[in-house]
Scaffold this motif. Structure first.
Motif: not given
Length: 97
Positions: A14-18, A31-37
């Protein structure tokens, strides 16, 4: 009641945006939601799914994914594109002749 049941182990990230600069372990993760690192944290979760039909699962382990230096990132098109986009243009100094 059936005494036989299927139990499977599942691993998910799971990715957590910071966005802050002082977050320990903040790095570029996919980040799978954004489709990019993107900059943030990533956690890996290992779960046991006891009831496959009802999706009942129990988390066994959760661990923060360690960050790697940009030179250690795997070579793939997403990583190469992210590195290319993250480079800021530098001003050239005028040479004196």
């Amino acid at each position: 009641m059936n005494s036989e049941r299927t139990i499977i182990a599942v691993i998910a990230c799971s990715f957590i945006k910071k966005s802050c600069k002082k977050t320990e372990g903040k790095a570029s993760f996919y980040n799978g939601v954004a489709g990019r690192p993107e900059a943030g944290l990533e956690i890996s979760v290992i779960s046991l799914v006891e009831e496959v039909e009802t999706h009942l699962s129990y988390s066994v382990s959760v661990q923060q994914t360690p960050w790697r230096l940009p030179t250690e990132l795997p070579k793939n098109s997403l990583t190469a594109q992210a590195q290319k986009n993250s480079k800021k243009p530098t001003k050239k100094k005028a040479s004196r002749s």
